[in-house]
Design a protein around this motif. Sequence first.
Motif, PDB file in Angstrom:
ATOM      1  N   PRO A  42     -47.277  23.000 -39.082  1.00 44.55           N
ATOM      2  CA  PRO A  42     -47.313  21.826 -39.968  1.00 44.55           C
ATOM      3  C   PRO A  42     -46.026  21.685 -40.783  1.00 44.55           C
ATOM      4  CG  PRO A  42     -49.411  22.970 -40.047  1.00 44.55           C
ATOM      5  CD  PRO A  42     -48.482  23.847 -39.264  1.00 44.55           C
ATOM      6  N   ASP A  43     -45.404  22.802 -41.156  1.00 41.53           N
ATOM      7  CA  ASP A  43     -44.142  22.742 -41.902  1.00 41.53           C
ATOM      8  C   ASP A  43     -43.040  22.117 -41.068  1.00 41.53           C
ATOM      9  OD1 ASP A  43     -45.181  23.788 -44.219  1.00 41.53           O
ATOM     10  OD2 ASP A  43     -44.566  25.852 -43.796  1.00 41.53           O
ATOM     11  N   TRP A  44     -43.047  22.402 -39.764  1.00 40.08           N
ATOM     12  CA  TRP A  44     -42.044  21.796 -38.876  1.00 40.08           C
ATOM     13  C   TRP A  44     -42.223  20.280 -38.861  1.00 40.08           C
ATOM     14  CZ3 TRP A  44     -42.092  18.720 -34.533  1.00 40.08           C
ATOM     15  CH2 TRP A  44     -40.906  18.643 -33.795  1.00 40.08           C
ATOM     16  N   VAL A  45     -43.482  19.811 -38.727  1.00 44.34           N
ATOM     17  CA  VAL A  45     -43.751  18.371 -38.731  1.00 44.34           C
ATOM     18  C   VAL A  45     -43.292  17.754 -40.048  1.00 44.34           C
ATOM     19  CG1 VAL A  45     -45.566  16.613 -38.673  1.00 44.34           C
ATOM     20  CG2 VAL A  45     -45.682  18.566 -37.111  1.00 44.34           C
ATOM     21  N   LYS A  46     -43.607  18.432 -41.151  1.00 43.62           N
ATOM     22  CA  LYS A  46     -43.227  17.915 -42.468  1.00 43.62           C
ATOM     23  C   LYS A  46     -41.714  17.820 -42.602  1.00 43.62           C
ATOM     24  CE  LYS A  46     -44.079  18.655 -47.418  1.00 43.62           C
ATOM     25  NZ  LYS A  46     -44.779  19.504 -48.411  1.00 43.62           N
ATOM     26  N   SER A  47     -40.998  18.819 -42.100  1.00 37.12           N
ATOM     27  CA  SER A  47     -39.538  18.815 -42.188  1.00 37.12           C
ATOM     28  C   SER A  47     -38.918  17.680 -41.385  1.00 37.12           C
ATOM     29  CB  SER A  47     -38.986  20.162 -41.697  1.00 37.12           C
ATOM     30  OG  SER A  47     -39.369  21.200 -42.558  1.00 37.12           O
ATOM     31  N   VAL A  48     -39.475  17.423 -40.182  1.00 34.00           N
ATOM     32  CA  VAL A  48     -38.962  16.313 -39.368  1.00 34.00           C
ATOM     33  C   VAL A  48     -39.226  14.989 -40.072  1.00 34.00           C
ATOM     34  CG1 VAL A  48     -39.212  15.069 -37.189  1.00 34.00           C
ATOM     35  CG2 VAL A  48     -39.202  17.569 -37.194  1.00 34.00           C
ATOM     36  N   GLU A  49     -40.453  14.813 -40.590  1.00 34.46           N
ATOM     37  CA  GLU A  49     -40.804  13.556 -41.247  1.00 34.46           C
ATOM     38  C   GLU A  49     -39.982  13.329 -42.513  1.00 34.46           C
ATOM     39  OE1 GLU A  49     -45.453  13.096 -39.749  1.00 34.46           O
ATOM     40  OE2 GLU A  49     -45.049  13.706 -41.824  1.00 34.46           O
ATOM     41  N   ALA A  50     -39.656  14.405 -43.201  1.00 36.15           N
ATOM     42  CA  ALA A  50     -38.884  14.278 -44.445  1.00 36.15           C
ATOM     43  C   ALA A  50     -37.395  14.140 -44.184  1.00 36.15           C
ATOM     44  CB  ALA A  50     -39.147  15.493 -45.328  1.00 36.15           C
ATOM     45  N   GLY A  51     -36.980  14.276 -42.916  1.00 40.53           N
ATOM     46  CA  GLY A  51     -35.571  14.142 -42.590  1.00 40.53           C
ATOM     47  C   GLY A  51     -34.753  15.365 -42.939  1.00 40.53           C
ATOM     48  N   ARG A  52     -35.436  16.514 -43.117  1.00 43.12           N
ATOM     49  CA  ARG A  52     -34.704  17.733 -43.452  1.00 43.12           C
ATOM     50  C   ARG A  52     -34.120  18.410 -42.218  1.00 43.12           C
ATOM     51  NH1 ARG A  52     -39.091  18.544 -47.189  1.00 43.12           N
ATOM     52  NH2 ARG A  52     -40.034  20.110 -45.797  1.00 43.12           N
ATOM     53  N   MET A  53     -34.475  17.915 -41.051  1.00 34.33           N
ATOM     54  CA  MET A  53     -33.860  18.408 -39.813  1.00 34.33           C
ATOM     55  C   MET A  53     -33.606  17.224 -38.908  1.00 34.33           C
ATOM     56  SD  MET A  53     -36.909  20.160 -37.552  1.00 34.33           S
ATOM     57  CE  MET A  53     -37.160  21.504 -38.682  1.00 34.33           C
ATOM     58  N   GLN A  54     -32.710  17.403 -37.961  1.00 32.72           N
ATOM     59  CA  GLN A  54     -32.369  16.315 -37.054  1.00 32.72           C
ATOM     60  C   GLN A  54     -33.567  15.956 -36.175  1.00 32.72           C
ATOM     61  OE1 GLN A  54     -28.949  17.696 -34.864  1.00 32.72           O
ATOM     62  NE2 GLN A  54     -27.540  16.731 -36.289  1.00 32.72           N
ATOM     63  N   ALA A  55     -33.549  14.722 -35.661  1.00 33.87           N
ATOM     64  CA  ALA A  55     -34.598  14.322 -34.726  1.00 33.87           C
ATOM     65  C   ALA A  55     -34.578  15.281 -33.539  1.00 33.87           C
ATOM     66  CB  ALA A  55     -34.366  12.887 -34.259  1.00 33.87           C
ATOM     67  N   PRO A  56     -35.746  15.680 -33.027  1.00 31.61           N
ATOM     68  CA  PRO A  56     -35.793  16.645 -31.932  1.00 31.61           C
ATOM     69  C   PRO A  56     -35.221  16.085 -30.635  1.00 31.61           C
ATOM     70  CG  PRO A  56     -37.977  15.768 -32.389  1.00 31.61           C
ATOM     71  CD  PRO A  56     -37.082  15.271 -33.471  1.00 31.61           C
ATOM     72  N   GLY A  57     -35.086  16.978 -29.642  1.00 33.01           N
ATOM     73  CA  GLY A  57     -34.557  16.575 -28.348  1.00 33.01           C
ATOM     74  C   GLY A  57     -35.493  15.647 -27.610  1.00 33.01           C
ATOM     75  N   LEU A  58     -35.025  15.098 -26.500  1.00 34.78           N
ATOM     76  CA  LEU A  58     -35.754  14.061 -25.773  1.00 34.78           C
ATOM     77  C   LEU A  58     -37.129  14.523 -25.325  1.00 34.78           C
ATOM     78  CD1 LEU A  58     -35.848  11.266 -24.504  1.00 34.78           C
ATOM     79  CD2 LEU A  58     -34.703  12.208 -22.492  1.00 34.78           C
ATOM     80  N   GLU A  59     -37.229  15.778 -24.822  1.00 35.01           N
ATOM     81  CA  GLU A  59     -38.527  16.226 -24.321  1.00 35.01           C
ATOM     82  C   GLU A  59     -39.558  16.326 -25.448  1.00 35.01           C
ATOM     83  OE1 GLU A  59     -39.048  16.052 -21.316  1.00 35.01           O
ATOM     84  OE2 GLU A  59     -36.937  15.857 -20.781  1.00 35.01           O
ATOM     85  N   MET A  60     -39.122  16.779 -26.636  1.00 33.17           N
ATOM     86  CA  MET A  60     -40.053  16.842 -27.757  1.00 33.17           C
ATOM     87  C   MET A  60     -40.380  15.436 -28.259  1.00 33.17           C
ATOM     88  SD  MET A  60     -42.105  18.389 -29.663  1.00 33.17           S
ATOM     89  CE  MET A  60     -41.796  20.111 -29.261  1.00 33.17           C
ATOM     90  N   VAL A  61     -39.417  14.535 -28.226  1.00 37.63           N
ATOM     91  CA  VAL A  61     -39.696  13.140 -28.575  1.00 37.63           C
ATOM     92  C   VAL A  61     -40.771  12.590 -27.639  1.00 37.63           C
ATOM     93  CG1 VAL A  61     -38.731  10.804 -28.622  1.00 37.63           C
ATOM     94  CG2 VAL A  61     -37.432  12.700 -29.572  1.00 37.63           C
ATOM     95  N   TYR A  62     -40.649  12.921 -26.369  1.00 37.62           N
ATOM     96  CA  TYR A  62     -41.639  12.513 -25.365  1.00 37.62           C
ATOM     97  C   TYR A  62     -43.023  13.038 -25.747  1.00 37.62           C
ATOM     98  CZ  TYR A  62     -43.249  11.557 -20.547  1.00 37.62           C
ATOM     99  OH  TYR A  62     -43.897  11.081 -19.443  1.00 37.62           O
ATOM    100  N   ARG A  63     -43.095  14.321 -26.150  1.00 31.57           N
ATOM    101  CA  ARG A  63     -44.376  14.927 -26.519  1.00 31.57           C
ATOM    102  C   ARG A  63     -44.955  14.271 -27.786  1.00 31.57           C
ATOM    103  NH1 ARG A  63     -47.577  16.347 -23.968  1.00 31.57           N
ATOM    104  NH2 ARG A  63     -48.495  17.833 -25.430  1.00 31.57           N
ATOM    105  N   ILE A  64     -44.075  13.973 -28.752  1.00 24.91           N
ATOM    106  CA  ILE A  64     -44.539  13.312 -29.976  1.00 24.91           C
ATOM    107  C   ILE A  64     -45.098  11.928 -29.649  1.00 24.91           C
ATOM    108  CG2 ILE A  64     -43.784  12.328 -32.184  1.00 24.91           C
ATOM    109  CD1 ILE A  64     -41.669  14.620 -32.256  1.00 24.91           C
ATOM    110  N   ALA A  65     -44.384  11.209 -28.790  1.00 26.66           N
ATOM    111  CA  ALA A  65     -44.833   9.872 -28.405  1.00 26.66           C
ATOM    112  C   ALA A  65     -46.185   9.934 -27.711  1.00 26.66           C
ATOM    113  CB  ALA A  65     -43.793   9.213 -27.496  1.00 26.66           C
ATOM    114  N   GLU A  66     -46.376  10.929 -26.858  1.00 26.26           N
ATOM    115  CA  GLU A  66     -47.661  11.076 -26.165  1.00 26.26           C
ATOM    116  C   GLU A  66     -48.768  11.402 -27.159  1.00 26.26           C
ATOM    117  OE1 GLU A  66     -49.863  14.277 -23.293  1.00 26.26           O
ATOM    118  OE2 GLU A  66     -47.737  13.938 -22.945  1.00 26.26           O
ATOM    119  N   ALA A  67     -48.504  12.351 -28.075  1.00 27.29           N
ATOM    120  CA  ALA A  67     -49.513  12.755 -29.049  1.00 27.29           C
ATOM    121  C   ALA A  67     -49.919  11.597 -29.951  1.00 27.29           C
ATOM    122  CB  ALA A  67     -48.995  13.919 -29.883  1.00 27.29           C
ATOM    123  N   LEU A  68     -48.959  10.747 -30.299  1.00 25.04           N
ATOM    124  CA  LEU A  68     -49.233   9.611 -31.173  1.00 25.04           C
ATOM    125  C   LEU A  68     -49.639   8.360 -30.394  1.00 25.04           C
ATOM    126  CD1 LEU A  68     -46.266  10.024 -33.706  1.00 25.04           C
ATOM    127  CD2 LEU A  68     -48.658  10.678 -34.032  1.00 25.04           C
TER     128      LEU A  68
END
Length: 417
Positions: A42-68
Amino acid sequence: MSSHATPDPYASPIAFGQRMQILRERRGMTRQVLAGLLGKSPDWVKSVEAGRMQAPGLEMVYRIAEALRVRELADLTGHGEHTVNLFAGPGHPRLGAVREAIEQLALGTPTSPPPTPAHLAARLEVAWAARHKAPDHRDKIGALLPGLIRDAQLAVQHAETPSDWRAAQAVLAETYSLAQFFLAYQPDASLLWRVAERSMVAARQSGDPHAIGVSAWLLAQAHRDTGPSHYDAADDITAQAIEYLEPLLPDADDEVLAVAGALQFEAGYTAARRGATATAWSRWDTAREMAERLPESYYHPITSFSQAIMGAHAVTVAVELHQGAESVRQAARAEATTIPSRPRRARHRIEEARGYHLDAQPDVALATLEKAHEAAPETIRYNGYARGIILEACESKVTARRRRASELAVEMGLLAA
């Protein structure tokens, strides 16, 4: 607009993390649930949403899009030039010929007498059998569909009696139903919608309860798979079809009873997509009771509804509810049941793999997808969930898992050899 209102992710180029949070909250999903689907904390998700880390790579973007359940990458990334339909597979080589037959007006006088509805029904029976038995089922039915579509249209136009006309309409509706299976997950959504709607029109003209039930079942699926904005339409269609069939069930034959059961499960499937746990399992239970009224060996050739399919349906409900442990438990219970249709068996394996993936068992998920590929390569090749799991595993830090996933991806044509 109130300063507390949810911003529109399409109104301005908002950062990736903000878009991710907006889309997650619109689905009513917690950070814990999203993290579990992604195999992150959950901390990783929070960090991405808060902009504290760069947007993830394409494959993880794909997984996020599928999950959502985001159907276009642009909805998540904000970059219109990167619009990619996540759930569309490659266009099949026979797609052009099928499209041409669907779009043809078939006007004029035929050079020879059109085939009778009985003759067309026999050809459809052969086509359904080919779909269930062949590992390359899309290729088989793609070869048969153009002739079936043209001849069924001619049979309707040149029917000589009202009863022949109604019988021809029933055959035409079923032909379009077969076309929907061919078109599913291919890059021509408008053609699939056209076929689904034509099937429903032809079924209603026929007055045949079986044809009406099948066409409603497939039209509801088209709405359900379009996304949350169409869930109400899917529910309305299944409810109307169930209400229409219910008075007929005491004296119904196995085909009509099976379609009514399939519609009950379809309502449960949509409920699971909504996250309505009690409704989803209640509908599944009603469908199971209806399946038990059918002979043990019975298998509906279009919907696959049967006693044998109910275990697979239970896995699907659990997966759609994001219940990883329950998905695995249901998969174990369904394992002893053999599904006679190769593509439906492959689809069940994909649902099992999703369950193992949710339950953080990536190696078992890959092994299960290998079984899906063995059963019907053309089913897994066109399935967005399967592709997502495999491509994610291709990026794994575990060498054996990465190699295994890459070999499967090459076999499926996702990666170059």
